[in-house]
Design a protein around this motif. Structure first.
Motif, PDB file in Angstrom:
ATOM      1  N   MET A 125      -5.085   0.582  -6.899  1.00  0.00           N
ATOM      2  CA  MET A 125      -3.980   0.407  -7.844  1.00  0.00           C
ATOM      3  C   MET A 125      -4.410   0.765  -9.263  1.00  0.00           C
ATOM      4  N   TYR A 126      -5.654   0.496  -9.589  1.00  0.00           N
ATOM      5  CA  TYR A 126      -6.179   0.865 -10.905  1.00  0.00           C
ATOM      6  C   TYR A 126      -6.149   2.381 -11.082  1.00  0.00           C
ATOM      7  N   GLU A 127      -6.536   3.107 -10.045  1.00  0.00           N
ATOM      8  CA  GLU A 127      -6.531   4.575 -10.128  1.00  0.00           C
ATOM      9  C   GLU A 127      -5.122   5.100 -10.374  1.00  0.00           C
ATOM     10  N   PHE A 128      -4.129   4.540  -9.700  1.00  0.00           N
ATOM     11  CA  PHE A 128      -2.756   4.980  -9.919  1.00  0.00           C
ATOM     12  C   PHE A 128      -2.249   4.563 -11.291  1.00  0.00           C
ATOM     13  N   SER A 129      -2.675   3.403 -11.766  1.00  0.00           N
ATOM     14  CA  SER A 129      -2.260   2.945 -13.093  1.00  0.00           C
ATOM     15  C   SER A 129      -2.814   3.845 -14.182  1.00  0.00           C
ATOM     16  N   LYS A 130      -4.053   4.316 -14.002  1.00  0.00           N
ATOM     17  CA  LYS A 130      -4.658   5.209 -15.004  1.00  0.00           C
ATOM     18  C   LYS A 130      -3.833   6.480 -15.128  1.00  0.00           C
ATOM     19  N   LYS A 131      -3.259   6.956 -14.029  1.00  0.00           N
ATOM     20  CA  LYS A 131      -2.448   8.177 -14.076  1.00  0.00           C
ATOM     21  C   LYS A 131      -1.131   7.932 -14.818  1.00  0.00           C
ATOM     22  N   SER A 132      -0.599   6.698 -14.697  1.00  0.00           N
ATOM     23  CA  SER A 132       0.666   6.374 -15.346  1.00  0.00           C
ATOM     24  C   SER A 132       0.499   6.072 -16.826  1.00  0.00           C
ATOM     25  N   SER A 169       0.817  -1.217   0.000  1.00  0.00           N
ATOM     26  CA  SER A 169       0.000   0.000   0.000  1.00  0.00           C
ATOM     27  C   SER A 169       0.848   1.263   0.000  1.00  0.00           C
ATOM     28  N   GLY A 170       2.146   1.108  -0.131  1.00  0.00           N
ATOM     29  CA  GLY A 170       3.055   2.244  -0.054  1.00  0.00           C
ATOM     30  C   GLY A 170       3.239   2.989  -1.364  1.00  0.00           C
ATOM     31  N   ASP A 171       3.947   4.099  -1.248  1.00  0.00           N
ATOM     32  CA  ASP A 171       4.177   5.001  -2.369  1.00  0.00           C
ATOM     33  C   ASP A 171       4.974   4.346  -3.500  1.00  0.00           C
ATOM     34  N   LEU A 172       6.005   3.587  -3.172  1.00  0.00           N
ATOM     35  CA  LEU A 172       6.826   2.936  -4.197  1.00  0.00           C
ATOM     36  C   LEU A 172       5.992   1.988  -5.047  1.00  0.00           C
ATOM     37  N   THR A 173       5.113   1.257  -4.406  1.00  0.00           N
ATOM     38  CA  THR A 173       4.249   0.323  -5.128  1.00  0.00           C
ATOM     39  C   THR A 173       3.342   1.071  -6.088  1.00  0.00           C
ATOM     40  N   LYS A 174       2.745   2.153  -5.605  1.00  0.00           N
ATOM     41  CA  LYS A 174       1.814   2.923  -6.429  1.00  0.00           C
ATOM     42  C   LYS A 174       2.507   3.598  -7.604  1.00  0.00           C
ATOM     43  N   ARG A 175       3.643   4.207  -7.333  1.00  0.00           N
ATOM     44  CA  ARG A 175       4.297   5.007  -8.373  1.00  0.00           C
ATOM     45  C   ARG A 175       5.162   4.197  -9.324  1.00  0.00           C
ATOM     46  N   LYS A 176       5.759   3.101  -8.832  1.00  0.00           N
ATOM     47  CA  LYS A 176       6.742   2.387  -9.649  1.00  0.00           C
ATOM     48  C   LYS A 176       6.379   0.936  -9.955  1.00  0.00           C
ATOM     49  N   LEU A 177       6.055   0.157  -8.918  1.00  0.00           N
ATOM     50  CA  LEU A 177       5.887  -1.280  -9.134  1.00  0.00           C
ATOM     51  C   LEU A 177       4.648  -1.636  -9.947  1.00  0.00           C
ATOM     52  N   ILE A 178       3.501  -1.083  -9.585  1.00  0.00           N
ATOM     53  CA  ILE A 178       2.270  -1.397 -10.315  1.00  0.00           C
ATOM     54  C   ILE A 178       2.354  -0.913 -11.765  1.00  0.00           C
ATOM     55  N   ALA A 212       5.034  -0.612 -13.538  1.00  0.00           N
ATOM     56  CA  ALA A 212       6.001  -1.489 -14.207  1.00  0.00           C
ATOM     57  C   ALA A 212       5.383  -2.844 -14.533  1.00  0.00           C
ATOM     58  N   LEU A 213       4.602  -3.384 -13.602  1.00  0.00           N
ATOM     59  CA  LEU A 213       3.921  -4.653 -13.866  1.00  0.00           C
ATOM     60  C   LEU A 213       2.902  -4.505 -14.990  1.00  0.00           C
ATOM     61  N   TYR A 214       2.193  -3.388 -14.991  1.00  0.00           N
ATOM     62  CA  TYR A 214       1.243  -3.138 -16.072  1.00  0.00           C
ATOM     63  C   TYR A 214       1.975  -3.050 -17.415  1.00  0.00           C
ATOM     64  N   HIS A 215       3.114  -2.379 -17.435  1.00  0.00           N
ATOM     65  CA  HIS A 215       3.884  -2.263 -18.676  1.00  0.00           C
ATOM     66  C   HIS A 215       4.319  -3.639 -19.180  1.00  0.00           C
ATOM     67  N   LEU A 216       4.758  -4.504 -18.281  1.00  0.00           N
ATOM     68  CA  LEU A 216       5.126  -5.866 -18.690  1.00  0.00           C
ATOM     69  C   LEU A 216       3.944  -6.589 -19.315  1.00  0.00           C
TER      70      LEU A 216
END
Length: 72
Positions: free
Chosen positions: A62-69, A18-27, A29-33
């Motif tokens: 996580m979906y909301e953060f992914s939409k921003k990325s 639930s942390g910032d790194l997961t929201k901004r980077k990990l999710i 990156a996983l979506y990109h893969l």
């Protein structure tokens, strides 16, 4: 892009899900893969965090953060 073959099956464990790194980077990156076809056909993400979320609440967040990325 280099010739990299994806693995067959995979479980990804994220500590501090639930942390910032997961929201901004990990999710993202996983979506990109997944979006580029580099993720395994069968893979799961297990998120572990101190914050209490139901599965659906976590997915929605996580979906909301992914939409921003990756805007449409």
């Amino acid at each position: 892009m280099p010739n990299i073959l994806p693995v067959s099956d995979c479980l990804i464990v994220i500590f501090g899900a639930s942390g910032d790194l997961t929201k901004r980077k990990l999710i993202p990156a996983l979506y990109h893969l997944w979006d580029t076809g580099m993720a395994p056909e069968k893979f799961s993400v297990l998120g572990i965090a101190r914050s209490k979320f139901s599965d659906d609440e976590f997915r929605d967040a996580m979906y909301e953060f992914s939409k921003k990325s990756y805007p449409d």
